[in-house]
Design a protein around this motif. Sequence first.
Motif, mmCIF file in Angstrom:
data_model
loop_
_atom_site.group_PDB
_atom_site.id
_atom_site.type_symbol
_atom_site.label_atom_id
_atom_site.label_comp_id
_atom_site.label_asym_id
_atom_site.label_seq_id
_atom_site.Cartn_x
_atom_site.Cartn_y
_atom_site.Cartn_z
ATOM 1 N N ARG A 84 0.819 -1.213 0.000
ATOM 2 C CA ARG A 84 0.000 0.000 0.000
ATOM 3 C C ARG A 84 0.850 1.258 0.000
ATOM 4 N N THR A 85 2.159 1.108 -0.185
ATOM 5 C CA THR A 85 3.024 2.277 -0.084
ATOM 6 C C THR A 85 3.019 3.072 -1.399
ATOM 7 N N ILE A 86 3.610 4.241 -1.349
ATOM 8 C CA ILE A 86 3.374 5.302 -2.324
ATOM 9 C C ILE A 86 3.485 4.901 -3.795
ATOM 10 N N SER A 87 4.585 4.226 -4.201
ATOM 11 C CA SER A 87 4.755 3.966 -5.631
ATOM 12 C C SER A 87 3.682 3.010 -6.138
ATOM 13 N N GLU A 89 0.758 2.845 -4.824
ATOM 14 C CA GLU A 89 -0.471 3.639 -4.845
ATOM 15 C C GLU A 89 -0.559 4.430 -6.143
ATOM 16 N N LEU A 90 0.573 5.048 -6.535
ATOM 17 C CA LEU A 90 0.596 5.802 -7.794
ATOM 18 C C LEU A 90 0.308 4.853 -8.956
ATOM 19 N N LYS A 93 -2.876 0.785 -6.918
ATOM 20 C CA LYS A 93 -3.167 -0.326 -6.005
ATOM 21 C C LYS A 93 -4.618 -0.344 -5.498
ATOM 22 N N SER A 123 3.517 -2.951 4.033
ATOM 23 C CA SER A 123 4.303 -1.753 3.751
ATOM 24 C C SER A 123 5.288 -2.123 2.649
ATOM 25 N N CYS A 124 5.839 -1.101 2.030
ATOM 26 C CA CYS A 124 6.702 -1.240 0.844
ATOM 27 C C CYS A 124 7.358 -2.608 0.665
ATOM 28 N N LEU A 125 7.050 -3.257 -0.444
ATOM 29 C CA LEU A 125 7.610 -4.582 -0.746
ATOM 30 C C LEU A 125 8.912 -4.483 -1.542
ATOM 31 N N GLY A 126 9.347 -3.265 -1.869
ATOM 32 C CA GLY A 126 10.593 -3.122 -2.624
ATOM 33 C C GLY A 126 10.458 -3.490 -4.086
ATOM 34 N N MET A 127 9.273 -3.328 -4.620
ATOM 35 C CA MET A 127 9.019 -3.601 -6.039
ATOM 36 C C MET A 127 8.490 -2.341 -6.707
ATOM 37 N N CYS A 128 8.974 -1.177 -6.202
ATOM 38 C CA CYS A 128 8.383 0.111 -6.529
ATOM 39 C C CYS A 128 8.413 0.433 -8.013
ATOM 40 N N LEU A 135 2.351 -9.805 -2.625
ATOM 41 C CA LEU A 135 3.113 -10.946 -2.127
ATOM 42 C C LEU A 135 2.117 -12.015 -1.693
ATOM 43 N N THR B 83 12.661 2.346 -2.291
ATOM 44 C CA THR B 83 14.024 1.815 -2.441
ATOM 45 C C THR B 83 13.992 0.347 -2.812
ATOM 46 N N PHE B 84 14.760 -0.008 -3.848
ATOM 47 C CA PHE B 84 14.846 -1.423 -4.221
ATOM 48 C C PHE B 84 16.193 -1.782 -4.811
ATOM 49 N N ARG B 87 17.765 -4.996 -3.401
ATOM 50 C CA ARG B 87 17.178 -6.203 -3.993
ATOM 51 C C ARG B 87 17.923 -6.566 -5.280
ATOM 52 N N ARG B 118 15.372 -8.759 4.840
ATOM 53 C CA ARG B 118 13.965 -8.463 5.170
ATOM 54 C C ARG B 118 13.068 -9.592 4.663
ATOM 55 N N GLU B 120 10.308 -9.596 3.288
ATOM 56 C CA GLU B 120 9.686 -9.349 1.985
ATOM 57 C C GLU B 120 10.562 -9.875 0.848
ATOM 58 N N TYR B 121 11.857 -10.104 1.125
ATOM 59 C CA TYR B 121 12.784 -10.594 0.099
ATOM 60 C C TYR B 121 13.105 -12.080 0.300
ATOM 61 N N SER B 239 11.240 5.480 -9.028
ATOM 62 C CA SER B 239 9.888 4.971 -9.292
ATOM 63 C C SER B 239 8.920 6.137 -9.379
ATOM 64 N N ARG B 308 -0.672 14.912 -9.959
ATOM 65 C CA ARG B 308 -0.758 14.259 -8.646
ATOM 66 C C ARG B 308 -1.238 15.190 -7.540
ATOM 67 N N ASN B 316 -0.404 9.184 2.367
ATOM 68 C CA ASN B 316 0.220 7.866 2.238
ATOM 69 C C ASN B 316 1.452 7.753 3.149
#
Lengths: 170, 400
Positions: A84-87, A89-90, A93, A123-128, A135, B83-84, B87, B118, B120-121, B239, B308, B316
């Motif tokens: 649900r984090t910003i990128s 959302e843009l 989502k 929160s941010c999954l790092g796939m922005c 996930l 940030t990614f 990853r 993390r 998530e990874y 992004s 935007r 957010n």
Amino acid sequence: MLVGQQQRLQEDIREIVAQHGHDRSALIPVLQELQKRHTTVSDFAMQVVADELGIHPAEVYGVTSFYAFLRQPTKGRFVFRLCRTISCELGGKSRVARQLENDLGIAFGETTGDGRFGLEWASCLGMCDQGPALLVNDRVYTRVTPEQVHQIIDECKSTFGAHARQAAHS
Amino acid sequence: MIQVNSKKTPFTFDSIEPESGLRAALGMSRADIIGEVSACALRGRGGAGFPTGTKWNLAAAARVKPGGAKYVVCNADEGEPGTFKDRVLLAEHADMVFEGMTIGARAIGAPHGILYLRSEYVYLRPHLESVLARRRSENLLGKDIGGVAGFTFDIHIHMGAGAYVCGEETALIESLEGYRGEPRNRPPFPVDTGFQGQPTVVNNVETFAWVVCILSRSASWFKAIGTKTSTGYKLLSVSGDCREPGVYEVPLGISVAELLAKVGGEGAKAVQIGGASGHCVPASEFGRKIAFEDASTGGSIIVFGPGRDMLAVARNFMEFFVEESCGQCTPCRAGNTKLLEGVEMLERGECSMSYLQELLALGETMQLASKCGLGQSSPNAFVSIVKHFKDEIMGRTLAN
């Protein structure tokens, strides 16, 4: 819980603790393994883990409730976590979220009646750069569109059965 | 499905000969390794920008408590929104990250390494375990590494469990020890009293990879790039509203406008630099430089296109901090909730200017009084959006 079930869970926990050791630093890996095998960490399980590590059950509860991936309000075999984090959302989502609720028939924070699916925010999954990201257990779906949601749920259903546990965590 | 590869420019890491950094380090004294890392003025790539050489020097000089040993920890709890890059590094340059950790171990005299990954990874873990196993079989980890008698070091992976705050190094250590990820008071610092009370170096994934490049090439090569106080290249995760989102390697000191031209984000209304904890830079300030001394970032760049709604952006970010505050100290726990309520008032058009001023003052209190970086930086986005977009956010009616 039946006595037989309790005993089995206890044995399972002893086995996991034997693997990871009795040190306090093993607590989170133990809880993660336990959750992987049983989809949730029950109050009874927390008590047993506390006994095994020689700490107070409140300590185990404190840790379990602190971490998003441990406290897990839902109990489904397949846990859907939508970023649900910003990128994301843009990237749209909100519509994916709506469609997930429609196709699963539950709201965020709930589990389906058959215990198959849980739906949560992440929160941010790092796939922005590839949002919206979703996930499902250990599997990431990127650039998810509302119309793909149904297909992702079907993929899970098709792996649910005799080999569900392996498939769910592969 | 997942595309791990998000590289948009060649990385310096592609052109570095494997293990050349470690080989160089094995031929150097500890003091010389730390000397090189200090001379190039490398600063931590996680965002805080602490000089890596200084950190290593402190850990090298710190005394081990009886019965223990020093630790090298790689912080792969990449949770900052936007940030990614880590990853991508872990997926494509894992060897270089582990090589950098091994150099760090050599420099401070640590036999143990931990990669805090993390949750998530988690899908990266099998790959990382296989790289570690291969390195052990090639004598790049384990006993007498590279044939150097007495140099023993190994790395294990420890999974996070979904908590942004664990990117803060003392919270990360708490988590490693099996506790809630609540930041510790500092001092003592981890370089002196870290994991299990022992001297511990915690560095970002990218920092370790740069150490390899610096030892393979030279400190002077690295120092020649970037600005005086922000040397070298930096990976940026881009992004949002741009044509080519992904990971870019750029020299520090690049202006926001130059970066936008690279990523196809011309015409942007604003750019969030440094993620949720960073600052929102409006178009009028796109001449600013991405560097520690100006617009600082651990790698997160989020582009906002002309259409935007900046108040939605602020909402957010505030929702993120309300969710991720560990709740330990009051300025952060209560402050973020109050700021989110303020955003909701603005959305309804019910916020007076004097109340908005109070919210900004609360932001200042949080920056000053919070215990760790999370609370200290959580008002940044709100404050900078209010500052630059008052026109857009005040006096709303439900229609807009």
